[in-house]
Scaffold this active site. Sequence first.
Site, PDB file in Angstrom:
ATOM      1  N   HIS A 189       7.861  -2.601   0.387  1.00 57.55           N
ATOM      2  CA  HIS A 189       7.776  -1.948  -1.007  1.00 57.55           C
ATOM      3  C   HIS A 189       7.415  -0.481  -1.120  1.00 57.55           C
ATOM      4  O   HIS A 189       7.900   0.391  -1.747  1.00 57.55           O
ATOM      5  CB  HIS A 189       6.702  -2.738  -1.612  1.00 57.55           C
ATOM      6  CG  HIS A 189       5.983  -2.047  -2.790  1.00 57.55           C
ATOM      7  ND1 HIS A 189       6.807  -2.114  -3.986  1.00 57.55           N
ATOM      8  CD2 HIS A 189       5.054  -1.052  -3.208  1.00 57.55           C
ATOM      9  CE1 HIS A 189       6.202  -1.328  -4.952  1.00 57.55           C
ATOM     10  NE2 HIS A 189       5.200  -0.710  -4.554  1.00 57.55           N
ATOM     11  N   CYS A 502      22.293  -5.425  -4.911  1.00 53.56           N
ATOM     12  CA  CYS A 502      21.150  -4.345  -5.313  1.00 53.56           C
ATOM     13  C   CYS A 502      20.081  -4.453  -4.365  1.00 53.56           C
ATOM     14  O   CYS A 502      18.809  -3.756  -4.323  1.00 53.56           O
ATOM     15  CB  CYS A 502      20.477  -4.848  -6.608  1.00 53.56           C
ATOM     16  SG  CYS A 502      19.827  -6.515  -6.604  1.00 53.56           S
TER      17      CYS A 502
END
Length: 571
Positions: A189, A502
């Site tokens: 992340h 993506c």
Amino acid sequence: MISGILASPGIAFGTALLLKEDEIVINRKIINIKNITKEIERFFEGRRKSIQQLTEIKTKTKEKFGEKKESIFEGHIMLLEDEELEQEVISLIKEKNMSAAAATELIIEGQAKALEKLKDEYLKNRAIDVRDIGNRLLKNILNLNIIDLNNINNEVILIAKDLTPSETAQINLKYILGFITDLGSRTSHTSIMARSLEIPAIVGTGNITKIVKNNDFIILDSINNQILINPSHKLINQTEVIKKKYLTKKNQLINLKNLQAITTDGHAIKIGSNIGNVEDIKSAKKNGAECIGLYRTEFLFMGRNCLPDENEQFQAYKTIAELMKNKSVIIRTMDIGGDKDLPYMNLPKEENPFLGWRAIRISMDRKEILHTQLNAILRASAFGKIYILFPMIISVEEIRILKSEVRKLQIQLKNNNIPFDKNIKIGIMIETPASAIIAEYLIKEVDFFSIGTNDLTQYTLAVDRGNDLISHLYNPMNPSVLKLIQQVINVSHTHGKWTGMCGELAGDERATILLLGMGLDEFSMSSISIPKIKEIIRKTSFSSAKKLAQKALTLPTNREILNLVENFVNH
């Protein structure tokens, strides 16, 4: 000099802010009667500091989100000011000779457990708030270090063991010059966030938090993979020269932003941006995104104490659709779970969260959350070219149920004369081996596929991408992963439909020509990667890329595939 994993390119100079809070250690021994007054004073001082901190957070929350979100912290302050809390803590200090911290912990935990026993879901969830407030109060009673991520108000390089999505959602990101972490990978992340913000980051350093101190001067050079602590003036000057050259090249690439990604033999590719909020649109446009290939809506749900309502979601989706001016915007429904937690939802602690209750599984079980989000998306579709994307689909049954839910909501909107796109496109994420293997069945149910290589790689190779012990095994260019990707693309084309990507592989320069040759229709990535990927595609012929891909798919090892690609690029 320290190095790690290059997560986001760039060079930053700045002071270090170490995100490392003191551990709460409570003395549970009976205190001397002489210290009772002192312990009561410690409680009052801890409460005073907590109220002051929460008042500051409340003010900033109002400025950022409005009065509705401000009221959350008003409730926190009221709990701290509660006379019953005060009386119970003081009573334990006086009558049981307990320390202020021990008495506070006992009362707070008792309140939290009492709330958890209630049947009302809303009240049960308030137990999280009570523990959060209690945690702050205990730290202030013990005079421990508290880092309020909301209160960062000067430029810093953030140093942390790791950063969770919920933590970064709280940070005032305009003051962050870069990230350095002990843990992490290119697909973690923190890395994705850094690329989205276009700031440098190095992750997976191992022990940066044990070496750097608050206010150390740092050079974060994620071009040459080096972190310099309190460097000499000579090193600072040398690095400034490197930074200048990097920015010159970056500005040259930006000139490609208005050009299409067309190969030398005329094959056009769509290049999109992955975003997490409305603010990311600016970066997407600056770098030449032709569409939004992924809007991660879960970030709208983070950094707060309650679910966003339908109108708040509608306004966010509508704004993005309008800003993109009829260019496609793919909105993925909430992908919570795995490494993305929402404390206020009371998600269960799981042995294997990435294999557990996450993403569409939560939405399908909590239909009120799904309906609220889908209604907001459908309403926003009247203002632009919006597509719906469902994550973590593994079966035809799931997509049929979800399409049925969409149809029901469309009928309700129609009956209420609320406009929406009646022909809205629906797609699914291909991010598990299951969905890739049955792609031929799934494609008949949807309008498009979007390949999520981060999870697809993790699940195919049985490698936890956040585990440093085995992170070397995580490779999205593994032959097994590439074969699944090729199968998915071929299936969509056979049925006259298209496939985008993506996952982070879409923005990996080493994979661009390979994916181009495999027939990928749309590349969506962090905005910062778009100019370089456009440049590569514009310098390559589609025919030669297809030959490269055909050869690569016959090779048995990661290294042979990478060598083939590198030799192609260098010649």
